[in-house]
Design a protein around this motif. Structure first.
Motif, mmCIF file in Angstrom:
data_model
loop_
_atom_site.group_PDB
_atom_site.id
_atom_site.type_symbol
_atom_site.label_atom_id
_atom_site.label_comp_id
_atom_site.label_asym_id
_atom_site.label_seq_id
_atom_site.Cartn_x
_atom_site.Cartn_y
_atom_site.Cartn_z
ATOM 1 N N PRO A 77 0.939 -1.212 0.061
ATOM 2 C CA PRO A 77 -0.017 0.130 -0.029
ATOM 3 C C PRO A 77 0.773 1.312 0.071
ATOM 4 N N MET A 78 2.032 1.120 0.814
ATOM 5 C CA MET A 78 2.947 2.465 0.874
ATOM 6 C C MET A 78 3.471 2.660 -0.770
ATOM 7 N N ALA A 114 1.997 1.964 -3.525
ATOM 8 C CA ALA A 114 0.865 2.456 -4.320
ATOM 9 C C ALA A 114 0.726 3.938 -4.050
ATOM 10 N N ALA A 115 1.015 4.350 -2.866
ATOM 11 C CA ALA A 115 0.635 5.747 -2.422
ATOM 12 C C ALA A 115 1.760 6.506 -3.076
ATOM 13 N N TYR A 116 3.011 5.862 -2.904
ATOM 14 C CA TYR A 116 4.192 6.742 -3.708
ATOM 15 C C TYR A 116 3.875 6.986 -5.027
ATOM 16 N N PHE A 139 1.246 7.154 -6.824
ATOM 17 C CA PHE A 139 0.133 7.883 -6.910
ATOM 18 C C PHE A 139 0.487 9.294 -6.647
ATOM 19 N N LEU A 140 1.202 9.471 -5.504
ATOM 20 C CA LEU A 140 1.431 11.034 -4.974
ATOM 21 C C LEU A 140 2.646 11.514 -5.545
#
Length: 231
Positions: free
Chosen positions: A51-52, A54-56, A58-59
């Motif tokens: 999940p981290m 994926a977050a990186y 995306f951001l």
């Protein structure tokens, strides 16, 4: 029943967020030289890795900073254990060598001839001086072959050179083994002529020596007879 489940999920979500923030707090060096906290933080980011990631993506459109933080945490967490290892090897990538490298590849990896066209002549000299055996590999599959070979299978300490992604990947793959890992990052990424900080490399090897106190850091630990200055 649904209320209880909702509260539990809310609690777990809050706990996850707090754990991740703690991991990033530690990764910024706020608990420097605290291997227990670094170990907890490293395991936290390993647990939330996907999940981290994926977050990186995306951001920030890139996971490079995440892999850097995870590699730094693993080094901090593993340092004390690495100092206690007895047989150490260095696994390094082929991308440091020169495009006109004359070395041949064998079952033990690329056999550096110390031709001087790239940094490997100096890396090899520093490694041998500090009691390490250097293996230059062409890919991750070769790493598994090296670690299962008669010459290296008894190694309990692996110092890896590579980009942060590869350092983090290698540490994650070996986390359940008895092998202790430590990483030295490349200064850039690419296929040929890549560089590492040679001064930092030698200081790290000296700092990982069993006789060096845990509180010594590269910026404070001055080499008495550095190879890179004696040539």
């Amino acid at each position: 029943m649904y209320t209880i489940i909702g509260k539990m999920l809310t609690f777990l979500l809050a706990l996850s967020v707090v754990s991740i923030f703690f991991a990033f707090y530690v990764s910024r060096g706020n608990l420097k030289n605290h291997s227990f906290s670094a170990n907890v933080a490293a395991k936290t980011l390993d647990f939330f890795y996907k999940p981290m990631l994926a977050a990186y993506m995306f951001l920030f459109k890139s996971p490079d900073k995440l892999h850097e933080r995870m590699s730094v945490l693993k080094n901090e967490a593993h340092r004390d254990k690495f100092q206690k290892t007895e047989k150490r090897i260095i696994i390094a990538p082929h991308c440091i060598r020169h495009m006109e490298c004359p070395a041949r590849t064998t079952r033990h990896g690329i056999q550096c001839t110390s031709c001087g066209k790239c940094d490997y002549a100096e890396i090899k000299k520093i490694a041998e001086k500090n009691g390490y055996i250097l293996y230059i590999v062409t890919g991750s599959s070769f790493v598994r072959h090296i670690l299962s070979s008669e010459e290296a299978k008894t190694a309990d300490g692996v110092l890896a050179i590579g980009c942060y992604y590869e350092l983090n990947k290698g540490a994650r793959e070996l986390r359940k083994s008895r092998t202790v890992t430590y990483g030295i990052p490349l200064l850039s990424t690419g296929c040929y002529n890549m560089k590492i900080d040679m001064i930092l490399f030698e200081k790290e090897l000296r700092r990982l020596h069993p006789d060096v106190s845990a509180g010594s850091y590269p910026e404070d630990f001055l080499a008495e007879d550095p190879v890179h200055l004696s040539n």
